[in-house]
Design a protein around this motif. Structure first.
Motif, PDB file in Angstrom:
ATOM      1  N   GLN A  45       0.999  -1.114  -0.021  1.00  0.00           N
ATOM      2  CA  GLN A  45       0.115  -0.043   0.017  1.00  0.00           C
ATOM      3  C   GLN A  45       0.941   1.322   0.100  1.00  0.00           C
ATOM      4  O   GLN A  45       2.070   1.366   0.796  1.00  0.00           O
ATOM      5  CB  GLN A  45      -1.005  -0.045   1.312  1.00  0.00           C
ATOM      6  CG  GLN A  45      -1.928   1.180   1.272  1.00  0.00           C
ATOM      7  CD  GLN A  45      -2.681   1.211   2.450  1.00  0.00           C
ATOM      8  OE1 GLN A  45      -2.329   0.798   3.472  1.00  0.00           O
ATOM      9  NE2 GLN A  45      -3.976   1.822   2.089  1.00  0.00           N
ATOM     10  N   ARG A  63      -0.603 -11.253   3.777  1.00  0.00           N
ATOM     11  CA  ARG A  63      -1.809 -11.961   3.314  1.00  0.00           C
ATOM     12  C   ARG A  63      -1.512 -13.505   3.112  1.00  0.00           C
ATOM     13  O   ARG A  63      -0.651 -13.792   2.847  1.00  0.00           O
ATOM     14  CB  ARG A  63      -2.237 -11.467   1.896  1.00  0.00           C
ATOM     15  CG  ARG A  63      -2.822  -9.935   1.851  1.00  0.00           C
ATOM     16  CD  ARG A  63      -4.025  -9.639   2.736  1.00  0.00           C
ATOM     17  NE  ARG A  63      -4.455  -8.275   2.752  1.00  0.00           N
ATOM     18  CZ  ARG A  63      -4.372  -7.444   3.785  1.00  0.00           C
ATOM     19  NH1 ARG A  63      -3.137  -7.680   4.433  1.00  0.00           N
ATOM     20  NH2 ARG A  63      -4.757  -6.239   3.688  1.00  0.00           N
ATOM     21  N   ASP A  91       6.159 -14.270   9.568  1.00  0.00           N
ATOM     22  CA  ASP A  91       7.174 -13.073   9.143  1.00  0.00           C
ATOM     23  C   ASP A  91       8.335 -13.414   8.381  1.00  0.00           C
ATOM     24  O   ASP A  91       8.618 -12.528   7.481  1.00  0.00           O
ATOM     25  CB  ASP A  91       7.358 -12.343  10.557  1.00  0.00           C
ATOM     26  CG  ASP A  91       6.269 -11.190  11.207  1.00  0.00           C
ATOM     27  OD1 ASP A  91       5.092 -11.302  10.259  1.00  0.00           O
ATOM     28  OD2 ASP A  91       6.182 -10.792  12.204  1.00  0.00           O
ATOM     29  N   ASN A 113       6.108  -4.855   8.938  1.00  0.00           N
ATOM     30  CA  ASN A 113       5.404  -4.813  10.508  1.00  0.00           C
ATOM     31  C   ASN A 113       6.336  -5.863  11.256  1.00  0.00           C
ATOM     32  O   ASN A 113       6.425  -6.997  10.781  1.00  0.00           O
ATOM     33  CB  ASN A 113       3.966  -5.365  10.286  1.00  0.00           C
ATOM     34  CG  ASN A 113       3.276  -3.800   9.601  1.00  0.00           C
ATOM     35  OD1 ASN A 113       3.026  -2.947  10.403  1.00  0.00           O
ATOM     36  ND2 ASN A 113       2.761  -4.135   8.483  1.00  0.00           N
ATOM     37  N   ASP A 175       4.188   2.531  14.846  1.00  0.00           N
ATOM     38  CA  ASP A 175       3.028   2.190  14.101  1.00  0.00           C
ATOM     39  C   ASP A 175       1.915   2.397  15.199  1.00  0.00           C
ATOM     40  O   ASP A 175       1.987   2.298  16.512  1.00  0.00           O
ATOM     41  CB  ASP A 175       2.844   0.664  13.949  1.00  0.00           C
ATOM     42  CG  ASP A 175       1.863   0.179  12.628  1.00  0.00           C
ATOM     43  OD1 ASP A 175       1.310   1.397  12.202  1.00  0.00           O
ATOM     44  OD2 ASP A 175       1.908  -0.752  12.184  1.00  0.00           O
ATOM     45  N   ASP A 176       0.740   2.736  14.665  1.00  0.00           N
ATOM     46  CA  ASP A 176      -0.491   2.896  15.537  1.00  0.00           C
ATOM     47  C   ASP A 176      -0.357   4.087  16.738  1.00  0.00           C
ATOM     48  O   ASP A 176      -0.730   3.693  17.815  1.00  0.00           O
ATOM     49  CB  ASP A 176      -1.008   1.747  16.092  1.00  0.00           C
ATOM     50  CG  ASP A 176      -1.220   0.412  15.002  1.00  0.00           C
ATOM     51  OD1 ASP A 176      -1.450   0.996  13.891  1.00  0.00           O
ATOM     52  OD2 ASP A 176      -1.240  -0.654  15.348  1.00  0.00           O
ATOM     53  N   GLU A 237      -8.829   8.252   4.170  1.00  0.00           N
ATOM     54  CA  GLU A 237      -9.950   8.054   3.445  1.00  0.00           C
ATOM     55  C   GLU A 237     -10.666   9.111   2.628  1.00  0.00           C
ATOM     56  O   GLU A 237     -11.119   8.722   1.442  1.00  0.00           O
ATOM     57  CB  GLU A 237     -11.071   7.114   4.004  1.00  0.00           C
ATOM     58  CG  GLU A 237     -10.458   5.945   4.571  1.00  0.00           C
ATOM     59  CD  GLU A 237     -11.624   4.896   5.183  1.00  0.00           C
ATOM     60  OE1 GLU A 237     -12.759   5.252   5.112  1.00  0.00           O
ATOM     61  OE2 GLU A 237     -11.227   3.729   5.506  1.00  0.00           O
ATOM     62  N   PHE A 256      -6.903   4.553   1.867  1.00  0.00           N
ATOM     63  CA  PHE A 256      -7.718   4.202   0.636  1.00  0.00           C
ATOM     64  C   PHE A 256      -7.974   5.231  -0.317  1.00  0.00           C
ATOM     65  O   PHE A 256      -8.198   5.019  -1.441  1.00  0.00           O
ATOM     66  CB  PHE A 256      -9.182   3.471   1.182  1.00  0.00           C
ATOM     67  CG  PHE A 256      -9.156   2.504   2.025  1.00  0.00           C
ATOM     68  CD1 PHE A 256      -7.787   1.375   1.910  1.00  0.00           C
ATOM     69  CD2 PHE A 256     -10.448   1.814   2.732  1.00  0.00           C
ATOM     70  CE1 PHE A 256      -7.714   0.439   2.671  1.00  0.00           C
ATOM     71  CE2 PHE A 256     -10.108   0.804   3.311  1.00  0.00           C
ATOM     72  CZ  PHE A 256      -8.941   0.014   3.466  1.00  0.00           C
TER      73      PHE A 256
HETATM   74  P1  C2E Z   1      -1.102  -1.648  10.360  1.00  0.00           P
HETATM   75  O1  C2E Z   1       0.335  -1.940  10.423  1.00  0.00           O
HETATM   76  O2  C2E Z   1      -1.418  -0.504  11.184  1.00  0.00           O
HETATM   77  O3  C2E Z   1      -1.636  -1.657   9.150  1.00  0.00           O
HETATM   78  C1  C2E Z   1      -2.666  -0.831   8.581  1.00  0.00           C
HETATM   79  C2  C2E Z   1      -3.929  -1.401   8.215  1.00  0.00           C
HETATM   80  O4  C2E Z   1      -4.968  -0.704   8.058  1.00  0.00           O
HETATM   81  C3  C2E Z   1      -4.070  -2.632   7.085  1.00  0.00           C
HETATM   82  O5  C2E Z   1      -4.791  -3.528   7.468  1.00  0.00           O
HETATM   83  C4  C2E Z   1      -4.431  -2.065   6.040  1.00  0.00           C
HETATM   84  O6  C2E Z   1      -4.966  -2.653   4.935  1.00  0.00           O
HETATM   85  C5  C2E Z   1      -5.388  -1.056   6.702  1.00  0.00           C
HETATM   86  N1  C2E Z   1      -5.694   0.258   5.868  1.00  0.00           N
HETATM   87  C6  C2E Z   1      -5.107   1.068   5.154  1.00  0.00           C
HETATM   88  N2  C2E Z   1      -5.852   2.122   4.736  1.00  0.00           N
HETATM   89  C7  C2E Z   1      -6.940   1.861   5.437  1.00  0.00           C
HETATM   90  C8  C2E Z   1      -8.021   2.883   5.111  1.00  0.00           C
HETATM   91  O7  C2E Z   1      -7.781   4.075   4.450  1.00  0.00           O
HETATM   92  N3  C2E Z   1      -9.115   2.779   5.686  1.00  0.00           N
HETATM   93  C9  C2E Z   1      -9.253   1.634   6.480  1.00  0.00           C
HETATM   94  N4  C2E Z   1     -10.203   1.448   7.218  1.00  0.00           N
HETATM   95  N5  C2E Z   1      -7.928   0.595   6.729  1.00  0.00           N
HETATM   96  C10 C2E Z   1      -6.923   1.109   6.202  1.00  0.00           C
HETATM   97  P2  C2E Z   1      -4.444  -5.191   7.474  1.00  0.00           P
HETATM   98  O8  C2E Z   1      -3.554  -5.285   6.005  1.00  0.00           O
HETATM   99  O9  C2E Z   1      -5.530  -5.971   7.423  1.00  0.00           O
HETATM  100  O10 C2E Z   1      -3.306  -5.444   8.509  1.00  0.00           O
HETATM  101  C11 C2E Z   1      -3.708  -5.212  10.018  1.00  0.00           C
HETATM  102  C12 C2E Z   1      -2.833  -5.246  10.899  1.00  0.00           C
HETATM  103  O11 C2E Z   1      -2.154  -6.589  10.978  1.00  0.00           O
HETATM  104  C13 C2E Z   1      -1.533  -4.243  10.581  1.00  0.00           C
HETATM  105  O12 C2E Z   1      -1.730  -2.984  11.057  1.00  0.00           O
HETATM  106  C14 C2E Z   1      -0.458  -4.940  11.598  1.00  0.00           C
HETATM  107  O13 C2E Z   1      -0.488  -4.610  12.727  1.00  0.00           O
HETATM  108  C15 C2E Z   1      -0.655  -6.478  11.208  1.00  0.00           C
HETATM  109  N6  C2E Z   1       0.159  -6.827  10.132  1.00  0.00           N
HETATM  110  C16 C2E Z   1       0.129  -6.724   8.863  1.00  0.00           C
HETATM  111  N7  C2E Z   1       1.122  -7.278   7.922  1.00  0.00           N
HETATM  112  C17 C2E Z   1       1.991  -7.853   9.090  1.00  0.00           C
HETATM  113  C18 C2E Z   1       2.967  -8.481   9.067  1.00  0.00           C
HETATM  114  O14 C2E Z   1       3.664  -9.075   7.880  1.00  0.00           O
HETATM  115  N8  C2E Z   1       3.737  -9.220  10.201  1.00  0.00           N
HETATM  116  C19 C2E Z   1       2.963  -8.764  11.254  1.00  0.00           C
HETATM  117  N9  C2E Z   1       3.746  -9.352  12.404  1.00  0.00           N
HETATM  118  N10 C2E Z   1       1.925  -8.061  11.323  1.00  0.00           N
HETATM  119  C20 C2E Z   1       1.297  -7.788  10.116  1.00  0.00           C
END
Ligand code: C2E
Ligand code: MG
Ligand code: MG
Ligand code: MG
Length: 265
Positions: A45, A63, A91, A113, A175-176, A237, A256
């Motif tokens: 992204q 994914r 990871d 991440n 992050d976050d 968004e 988005f």
């Molecule tokens: P994150 O690192 O805070 O990633 C951002 C999340 O927000 C992603 O969800 C992304 O798809 C979503 N997002 C991006 N833009 C928008 C938007 O405009 N609106 C909304 N509603 N959502 C948006 P995703 O891909 O489902 O990932 C969720 C969480 O999972 C991530 O939060 C991260 O904490 C974790 N994660 C993702 N990839 C990895 C990885 O490779 N390893 C580990 N350990 N954790 C991961």
């Protein structure tokens, strides 16, 4: 009668507990199989400069291409992955895909991440650097995203790892930001390049909680500015959210409005 009803209810409860336990065990077994088959893929992204929309880099998002259920997002399995410890293996598989992609991609940096668990193993930094080198990628184009939880876990060890990585050009993003402990005293002690403002605050910028969100985002930006840390708004968004972030002085954004996570192709 009340007692009988209570008995029924607890039988139902037991049944639901058993079903949930079975579901989690199945998911864990699935995850082990997926690790053997390397069924994981990064989606990417864009992270843009808010002033002109220029793409600075991408976040790699995990994914799982599940054989029956199709592509799964982390929310569907990260809990099981963290509890079982399997997330570390997942990871590493994902990071290998990312560094290989990085070698051939012309598109700025990529952030990965990093689960707090990785900071429990002493050789995380060395192992990541070795993987980058073996892939023939430039460490200066990889960034790591960690959460505040990781900073609080074992501060001296985390600091040592972040310094090793930074010396080689791998910068760290927090992050976050704003959802965890936000222990401000910690912030200036770690080499943090950017703060990612949690999407809940960005969403609030044009919702009913607008005033509170504005105050919070303004405070985060002031703090980051004082410490010389860059800022990235997450979950942008709408144009309205972008405009407010820009006005408040946030430099970068992701969401988005600019692009959904997509496969490398
Ligand atoms: P994150 O690192 O805070 O990633 C951002 C999340 O927000 C992603 O969800 C992304 O798809 C979503 N997002 C991006 N833009 C928008 C938007 O405009 N609106 C909304 N509603 N959502 C948006 P995703 O891909 O489902 O990932 C969720 C969480 O999972 C991530 O939060 C991260 O904490 C974790 N994660 C993702 N990839 C990895 C990885 O490779 N390893 C580990 N350990 N954790 C991961
Ligand atoms: Mg992230
Ligand atoms: Mg985030
Ligand atoms: Mg998040």
């Amino acid at each position: 009668r009340a007692k009988a009803r209570g008995g029924d209810r607890s039988a139902l409860f037991d049944e639901a507990m058993r079903a949930e336990a079975t579901r989690l065990l199945d998911l864990e077994a699935d995850l082990r199989r997926a690790i053997m088959n390397d069924a994981f893929e990064p989606h990417f992204q864009p992270i843009v400069r808010l002033s002109d929309g220029e793409v600075m880099g991408h976040e790699a998002l995990l994914r799982w291409n599940h054989e029956l259920r199709g592509p799964l997002a982390p929310a569907d399995f990260i809990g099981v992955g963290e509890d079982s410890g399997l997330i570390e293996q997942v990871d590493w598989l994902l990071y290998r895909h990312v560094v290989r992609w990085l070698r051939t991609s012309p598109h700025g940096y990529v952030s990965i991440n990093v689960s707090p668990r990785h900071f429990h193993s002493d050789d995380f930094a060395e192992r990541l650097l070795r993987m980058i080198e073996e892939a023939g990628a430039d460490p200066g184009r990889l960034r790591i995203e960690l959460t505040e939880v990781a900073l609080l876990d074992d501060a001296p060890r985390v600091l040592r790892m972040l310094n090793i990585l930074r010396e080689r050009g791998v910068l760290a993003l927090l992050d976050d930001f704003g959802t965890g402990f936000s222990a401000l005293s910690y912030l200036h002690r770690f080499p943090i390049q950017s703060l990612k403002i949690d999407q809940s605050f960005v969403a609030g910028l044009d919702g009913e909680t607008r005033t509170e969100s504005l105050a919070l985002v303004r405070a985060i930006l002031a703090l980051a500015g004082t410490l010389g840390i860059e800022t990235i708004g997450e979950g942008v968004e709408t144009e309205r959210q972008r405009d407010v972030l820009l006005q408040l002085g946030c430099q970068y954004g992701q969401g988005f409005l600019y692009g959904h996570p997509r496969p490398a192709s």
